[in-house]
Motif scaffolding. Structure first.
Motif, PDB file in Angstrom:
ATOM      1  N   GLU A  11       0.839  -1.216   0.000  1.00  0.00           N
ATOM      2  CA  GLU A  11       0.000   0.000   0.000  1.00  0.00           C
ATOM      3  C   GLU A  11       0.866   1.255   0.000  1.00  0.00           C
ATOM      4  N   ASN A  55       2.466   1.727  -3.410  1.00  0.00           N
ATOM      5  CA  ASN A  55       1.429   2.174  -4.338  1.00  0.00           C
ATOM      6  C   ASN A  55       1.192   3.676  -4.233  1.00  0.00           C
ATOM      7  N   LYS A  92      -0.763  -4.662  -6.451  1.00  0.00           N
ATOM      8  CA  LYS A  92      -1.298  -3.360  -6.031  1.00  0.00           C
ATOM      9  C   LYS A  92      -1.086  -2.305  -7.115  1.00  0.00           C
ATOM     10  N   LEU A  93       0.045  -2.395  -7.828  1.00  0.00           N
ATOM     11  CA  LEU A  93       0.353  -1.424  -8.876  1.00  0.00           C
ATOM     12  C   LEU A  93      -0.311  -1.772 -10.208  1.00  0.00           C
ATOM     13  N   LYS A 126       3.010   1.827 -13.627  1.00  0.00           N
ATOM     14  CA  LYS A 126       1.805   1.628 -12.826  1.00  0.00           C
ATOM     15  C   LYS A 126       0.593   1.527 -13.739  1.00  0.00           C
TER      16      LYS A 126
END
Length: 378
Positions: free
Chosen positions: A227, A230, A253-254, A269
């Motif tokens: 997190e 990110n 997450k990315l 990303k």
């Protein structure tokens, strides 16, 4: 004059599976790789060169017991080192040749056995010698989880010198073999074998790596790290994401696809360049960048060994690392893992270009939580 008998064997294709993103080369034939020569042979050459420089007049006190051809003879002949050929493997060679030569080297009275390869090669030798001869691994493979591996090629050479000088102690070491197929298929680790061998350690220095921990880190810590990464990474930052559970969580997450826990991915990303990149794909990705200062390589040390590069992530080559500095690294790891490590190591052939990766830097261990740790060349 009594000669010290040193067993030596190199796996010529060991380590090729890493650069080619194959997760290993245990079940891959030489023909499938186009008869390529891998780190197992090239690092054996470097090992022999270091030995010649370190031992000098002491080299006359040593008899190396080796296989014919590229598994030993060619290497020692190239540097004018004394050797005795004890077996004639087939070429392309297989693990059966490794086992047969290991048995012959044992029969000829080897007092210690140096092996250039990875876990698969070490395991094949172990099946023949068990605990009758201490084993030292020269790190050259894709998978090197066993604790009988020296920290580096130079460390292996020092161990051999200490053995000749009787400046060593006999220790128990672990042989660990994992299933490459399950790694390729779903990224999980399944142990095929775990056993105890003898190895040697210097009386002066700790020259072996520690056994790698294949267990997953605590889920909460991984979620915090993912997190935080990110939040601090935007979609303009080119990324290379290394292997490991932590890095896989970050990739998810990315929104960058990563095939499995041992894959190396690249992209931005929300945009994947390659999900299971080989070394050529990563080099092309890096070469395509207009501003290398923006590049971030997200990497986590695997288990207890503390290696950032050169163990398990051969896709990220010395060519790529020579183009960056320590500022390009985004190091991540759980609190428990990082607290056990005194420093982080890079096992890549040394050059002045890699000196920019040495020094103190920060590692992310939680949400907005970092620790300072030293990175050094092994």
């Amino acid at each position: 004059m009594k000669l010290t008998k040193i067993g030596f064997l190199a796996n010529p294709i060991a380590g090729l599976g890493g650069a080619l993103a194959l997760k290993g080369s245990d079940d891959i034939s030489w023909n499938d790789l186009g008869s390529l020569i891998g780190p197992g042979y090239k690092k054996a050459l470097l090992f022999a060169l270091i030995l010649k420089e370190r031992l000098k007049e002491k080299i006359e006190k040593v008899e190396f017991l080796v296989p014919d051809g590229m598994m030993g003879e060619d290497i020692f002949k190239r540097f004018g080192l004394s050797y005795t050929s004890v077996c004639s493997p087939n070429y392309p060679s297989t693990n059966l040749d490794t086992k047969n030569c290991a048995m012959e080297i044992k029969k000829e009275g080897a007092e210690v056995f140096f092996i250039s390869g990875g876990d698969g090669t070490v395991y094949d030798v172990y099946t023949q010698v068990k605990t009758s001869i201490p084993i030292v691994g020269i790190p050259s493979g894709t998978k090197m989880y066993s604790s009988i591996f020296a920290k580096s090629i130079n460390a292996a050479a020092i161990l051999l010198e200490d053995f000749i000088n009787e400046n060593y102690v006999l220790e128990a070491g672990e042989i660990l073999l994992v299933d490459e197929n399950t790694i390729r298929e779903n990224g999980s680790y399944r142990e095929l074998f775990r056993g105890i061998a003898y190895t040697i350690e210097s009386k002066n220095n700790l020259l072996h790596q520690q056994t790698k921990d294949l267990s997953y880190s605590e889920e909460e810590s991984l979620e915090e790290i993912a997190e935080y990464v990110n939040e601090i990474v935007n979609d303009k930052v080119p990324l290379i994401i290394g292997p490991g559970r932590t890095c896989s969580k970050i990739a998810q997450k990315l929104n960058i696809k990563k095939d499995n826990v041992l894959s190396v991915a690249a992209g931005y990303k929300g945009k994947t360049y390659c999900s299971d990149c080989n070394s050529l794909q990563l080099s092309n990705f890096v070469d395509s960048l207009d501003n290398l200062d923006l590049l971030r390589i997200i990497v986590s040390p695997l288990g207890n060994s503390g290696y950032l590069f050169g163990r398990g992530n051969h896709q990220i080559t010395g060519y790529i690392l020579s183009k960056i500095t320590i500022k390009n690294l985004l190091i991540v790891g759980s609190r428990n893992k990082m607290s056990r490590l005194k420093s982080l190591l890079i096992d890549i052939p040394k050059s002045n270009k890699l000196l920019t990766l040495s020094g103190y830097t920060r590692a992310i261990v939680g949400y907005e939580e970092e620790v300072v740790i030293k990175v050094e060349l092994a």
